[in-house]
Design a protein around this motif. Structure first.
Motif, mmCIF file in Angstrom:
data_model
loop_
_atom_site.group_PDB
_atom_site.id
_atom_site.type_symbol
_atom_site.label_atom_id
_atom_site.label_comp_id
_atom_site.label_asym_id
_atom_site.label_seq_id
_atom_site.Cartn_x
_atom_site.Cartn_y
_atom_site.Cartn_z
ATOM 1 N N GLN A 115 36.011 -34.441 41.280
ATOM 2 C CA GLN A 115 36.859 -35.592 41.024
ATOM 3 C C GLN A 115 36.018 -36.850 40.788
ATOM 4 O O GLN A 115 35.169 -37.191 41.608
ATOM 5 C CB GLN A 115 37.809 -35.821 42.192
ATOM 6 N N GLU A 116 36.277 -37.529 39.696
ATOM 7 C CA GLU A 116 35.502 -38.725 39.370
ATOM 8 C C GLU A 116 35.634 -39.791 40.454
ATOM 9 O O GLU A 116 34.655 -40.456 40.809
ATOM 10 C CB GLU A 116 35.953 -39.289 38.025
ATOM 11 N N ARG A 117 36.835 -39.970 40.993
ATOM 12 C CA ARG A 117 37.052 -41.011 41.996
ATOM 13 C C ARG A 117 36.573 -40.607 43.380
ATOM 14 O O ARG A 117 36.449 -41.461 44.264
ATOM 15 C CB ARG A 117 38.542 -41.366 42.044
ATOM 16 N N ALA A 118 36.339 -39.331 43.591
ATOM 17 C CA ALA A 118 35.852 -38.825 44.875
ATOM 18 C C ALA A 118 34.945 -37.635 44.588
ATOM 19 O O ALA A 118 35.353 -36.482 44.736
ATOM 20 C CB ALA A 118 37.011 -38.421 45.778
ATOM 21 N N PRO A 119 33.720 -37.881 44.150
ATOM 22 C CA PRO A 119 32.838 -36.801 43.680
ATOM 23 C C PRO A 119 32.516 -35.751 44.727
ATOM 24 O O PRO A 119 32.015 -34.676 44.372
ATOM 25 C CB PRO A 119 31.575 -37.554 43.236
ATOM 26 N N GLU A 120 32.793 -36.052 45.983
ATOM 27 C CA GLU A 120 32.543 -35.062 47.022
ATOM 28 C C GLU A 120 33.654 -34.020 47.102
ATOM 29 O O GLU A 120 33.526 -33.032 47.846
ATOM 30 C CB GLU A 120 32.391 -35.755 48.381
ATOM 31 N N LEU A 121 34.721 -34.218 46.300
ATOM 32 C CA LEU A 121 35.870 -33.306 46.329
ATOM 33 C C LEU A 121 36.013 -32.549 45.015
ATOM 34 O O LEU A 121 35.689 -33.072 43.945
ATOM 35 C CB LEU A 121 37.160 -34.079 46.608
ATOM 36 N N ILE A 122 36.535 -31.344 45.105
ATOM 37 C CA ILE A 122 36.735 -30.499 43.925
ATOM 38 C C ILE A 122 38.025 -30.885 43.215
ATOM 39 O O ILE A 122 39.065 -31.086 43.848
ATOM 40 C CB ILE A 122 36.777 -29.017 44.337
ATOM 41 N N ASP A 123 37.950 -30.999 41.914
ATOM 42 C CA ASP A 123 39.139 -31.163 41.091
ATOM 43 C C ASP A 123 39.675 -29.785 40.708
ATOM 44 O O ASP A 123 40.854 -29.493 40.872
ATOM 45 C CB ASP A 123 38.799 -31.979 39.843
ATOM 46 N N SER A 124 38.809 -28.932 40.203
ATOM 47 C CA SER A 124 39.203 -27.565 39.861
ATOM 48 C C SER A 124 37.985 -26.656 39.860
ATOM 49 O O SER A 124 36.934 -27.018 39.331
ATOM 50 C CB SER A 124 39.864 -27.520 38.478
ATOM 51 N N ALA A 125 38.157 -25.489 40.457
ATOM 52 C CA ALA A 125 37.106 -24.460 40.435
ATOM 53 C C ALA A 125 37.658 -23.201 39.778
ATOM 54 O O ALA A 125 37.338 -22.083 40.177
ATOM 55 C CB ALA A 125 36.612 -24.175 41.845
ATOM 56 N N GLY A 126 38.510 -23.391 38.779
ATOM 57 C CA GLY A 126 39.135 -22.282 38.085
ATOM 58 C C GLY A 126 40.642 -22.331 38.236
ATOM 59 O O GLY A 126 41.197 -23.271 38.824
ATOM 60 N N ALA A 201 31.015 -19.887 39.693
ATOM 61 C CA ALA A 201 29.632 -20.366 39.721
ATOM 62 C C ALA A 201 29.621 -21.731 40.412
ATOM 63 O O ALA A 201 29.823 -22.765 39.777
ATOM 64 C CB ALA A 201 29.074 -20.482 38.311
ATOM 65 N N PRO A 202 29.411 -21.770 41.718
ATOM 66 C CA PRO A 202 29.569 -23.019 42.475
ATOM 67 C C PRO A 202 28.600 -24.120 42.098
ATOM 68 O O PRO A 202 28.865 -25.299 42.359
ATOM 69 C CB PRO A 202 29.367 -22.577 43.935
ATOM 70 N N GLU A 203 27.475 -23.767 41.479
ATOM 71 C CA GLU A 203 26.487 -24.785 41.113
ATOM 72 C C GLU A 203 26.660 -25.276 39.675
ATOM 73 O O GLU A 203 25.932 -26.171 39.235
ATOM 74 C CB GLU A 203 25.079 -24.244 41.314
ATOM 75 N N ALA A 204 27.626 -24.730 38.952
ATOM 76 C CA ALA A 204 27.913 -25.201 37.582
ATOM 77 C C ALA A 204 28.920 -26.337 37.686
ATOM 78 O O ALA A 204 30.127 -26.148 37.529
ATOM 79 C CB ALA A 204 28.449 -24.056 36.732
ATOM 80 N N ARG A 205 28.434 -27.527 37.959
ATOM 81 C CA ARG A 205 29.312 -28.639 38.321
ATOM 82 C C ARG A 205 29.321 -29.732 37.249
ATOM 83 O O ARG A 205 28.323 -29.988 36.584
ATOM 84 C CB ARG A 205 28.904 -29.226 39.666
ATOM 85 N N ALA A 206 30.474 -30.368 37.138
ATOM 86 C CA ALA A 206 30.631 -31.497 36.217
ATOM 87 C C ALA A 206 31.616 -32.481 36.822
ATOM 88 O O ALA A 206 32.587 -32.093 37.473
ATOM 89 C CB ALA A 206 31.122 -31.024 34.844
ATOM 90 N N LEU A 207 31.365 -33.757 36.609
ATOM 91 C CA LEU A 207 32.242 -34.824 37.090
ATOM 92 C C LEU A 207 33.363 -35.013 36.082
ATOM 93 O O LEU A 207 33.113 -35.180 34.886
ATOM 94 C CB LEU A 207 31.440 -36.108 37.248
ATOM 95 N N HIS A 208 34.605 -35.013 36.566
ATOM 96 C CA HIS A 208 35.757 -34.966 35.666
ATOM 97 C C HIS A 208 36.678 -36.159 35.866
ATOM 98 O O HIS A 208 37.086 -36.465 36.982
ATOM 99 C CB HIS A 208 36.540 -33.671 35.922
ATOM 100 N N ALA A 209 37.038 -36.819 34.751
ATOM 101 C CA ALA A 209 38.042 -37.882 34.761
ATOM 102 C C ALA A 209 39.387 -37.230 34.488
ATOM 103 O O ALA A 209 39.735 -36.954 33.341
ATOM 104 C CB ALA A 209 37.720 -38.949 33.714
ATOM 105 N N TYR A 210 40.164 -36.957 35.525
ATOM 106 C CA TYR A 210 41.383 -36.152 35.434
ATOM 107 C C TYR A 210 42.408 -36.769 34.492
ATOM 108 O O TYR A 210 42.759 -37.946 34.609
ATOM 109 C CB TYR A 210 41.980 -35.987 36.824
ATOM 110 N N SER A 211 42.909 -35.960 33.541
ATOM 111 C CA SER A 211 43.961 -36.363 32.600
ATOM 112 C C SER A 211 43.635 -37.665 31.878
ATOM 113 O O SER A 211 44.496 -38.510 31.665
ATOM 114 C CB SER A 211 45.308 -36.487 33.320
#
Length: 309
Positions: A115-126, A201-211
Motif C-alpha cells: 500500500q502506497e499510504r502504508a508501505p508496511e502493509l500488503i495491498d494484494s498478494a494475489g 513470491a513474497p520478495e517480488a514487491r512493488a509499491l501500489h497507488a490503489y485505484s
C-alpha cells in the motif's frame, strides 16, 4: 528470449515515470512493453524519454485491461509474461523474485503489491475467491513480512503477475469480454482448471497507488466491477445453485446498498443488471481444480468492503 514486463496504460503519466524508473533498476535484464489504450496525455512520450529502449504498442482506443495485454503479448512475445500496473513502483528484485518463483508445475507467480499510504502493509498478494467466485485480494491489510511462508493464492493479481506464456495462451489469455476487474480471477480459474498452479513470491514487491486510474470509490469503478462481477456469476453458472444463488444475491445486495448509501451511486447495481442483457450466449465455465475459500456470507462481505468493490 528475455522475460518481458507488460504495462497497460491509459492516461497514466502522473504515475508511469516511477514505474519505468523502477524497471530500469532491476537486478535482472528485462524487456519492457507499454501497451497504450489511446491515452490523450503525454504517457507515450514520457515512456520513451524515461526508457528509450521501451517497446510501445499504441492501440488508438481504450480496449480495456485484458484485451490490451492480449495484444501486447501477441505483438511482443516472451516466455515469461510479467504484468505490472502503471501505478506500481517495483523494488529492484521484483523481476528476479518472480522468475525465481517458477518451478515444475507452476504456471503463474504472484507478486506482492504494498500500500502506497502504508508501505508496511500488503495491498494484494494475489487473488482468491469464495464459492460464489467473489474475489478478494490475498493477504490484504496484513504486514508485508506475513507474505513469507504464507499460502499460495489461487492466482496472481493482474497488477503484479508472471505467467508462463504457454499456459497463458493455452487457455486463451484474458477474456476479451471483461473490460476491467475480475479478469485476473477468471484467468486464474481457467489455468487451475487446466491443471496449473500459482506460487507466491513474497520478495517480488512493488509499491501500489490503489485505484489511481478510476478512483477507489468512483461510480466508474463501481460500474466496471459490477458488470464484471455479474459476468462471473453468469459465466460460471453460480446462480444455478439455489444455495449459492441466495448467498450471492444477499452479498451483492448488501454491497450495492452500501454504495448507494455511502457513495450515493447506483452504478454498481446497474453494472450487475446490465450483464444479464449482454453477458449471455457463451459456454458455461466451471471452477474445477480451484481452491476456493470456505467463508460465511458475513466474512465475505467484511473482506469485500475492505476494497469498497
Amino acid at each position: 528470449m528475455l522475460p518481458a514486463v507488460y504495462i497497460p496504460n491509459f492516461n497514466g503519466s502522473a504515475q508511469l515515470g516511477r514505474t519505468l524508473r523502477g524497471l530500469a533498476a532491476q537486478t535482472r535484464p528485462v524487456d519492457v512493453v507499454l501497451v497504450d489504450n489511446g491515452s490523450s496525455d503525454d504517457s507515450v512520450e514520457l515512456a520513451r524519454r524515461e526508457l528509450p529502449e521501451i517497446k510501445v504498442l499504441e492501440l488508438g482506443e481504450n480496449l480495456g485491461f485484458g484485451p490490451a495485454l492480449n495484444r501486447a503479448v501477441a505483438a511482443h512475445p516472451a516466455e515469461a509474461v510479467i504484468l505490472l500496473n502503471n501505478d506500481a513502483e517495483p523494488e529492484p528484485r521484483f523481476v528476479e523474485a518472480l522468475l525465481d518463483g517458477l518451478g515444475p508445475g507452476v504456471d503463474s507467480v504472484a507478486g506482492v503489491l504494498l500500500q502506497e499510504r502504508a508501505p508496511e502493509l500488503i495491498d494484494s498478494a494475489g487473488v482468491v475467491a469464495d464459492a460464489t467466485l467473489m474475489g478478494f485480494d490475498h493477504l490484504h491489510g496484513e504486514p508485508a513480512e506475513s507474505a513469507v511462508g504464507a499460502a499460495d493464492p489461487l492466482g496472481p493479481t493482474g497488477g503484479a503477475a508472471l505467467y508462463r506464456r504457454q499456459a497463458f495462451e493455452a487457455v486463451g489469455g484474458f477474456d476479451e469480454r471483461i473490460f476491467l476487474y475480475y479478469e485476473d480471477l477468471d484467468l486464474a480459474l481457467r489455468i487451475a482448471a487446466a491443471g496449473g498452479r500459482c506460487r507466491l513470491a513474497p520478495e517480488a514487491r512493488a509499491l501500489h497507488a490503489y485505484s489511481a486510474s478510476l478512483g477507489a470509490a468512483s461510480a466508474a469503478k463501481y460500474q466496471r466491477t459490477g458488470w464484471s462481477r455479474g459476468y462471473m456469476l453468469r459465466r460460471y453458472g453460480v446462480m444455478g445453485s439455489p444455495r449459492l444463488a441466495l448467498r450471492a444475491l444477499a452479498c451483492e445486495g448488501a454491497l450495492c446498498a452500501g454504495q448507494l448509501l455511502k457513495d450515493r451511486t447506483a452504478a454498481g447495481l446497474k453494472g450487475r443488471l446490465r450483464v444479464w442483457r449482454d453477458g449471455g450466449g457463451h459456454d458455461q465455465r466451471d471452477a474445477d481444480g480451484a481452491a476456493l475459500l470456505d467463508l460465511s456470507a458475513r466474512e465475505a462481505l467484511a473482506r469485500r468492503r475492505l476494497r469498497r468493490g
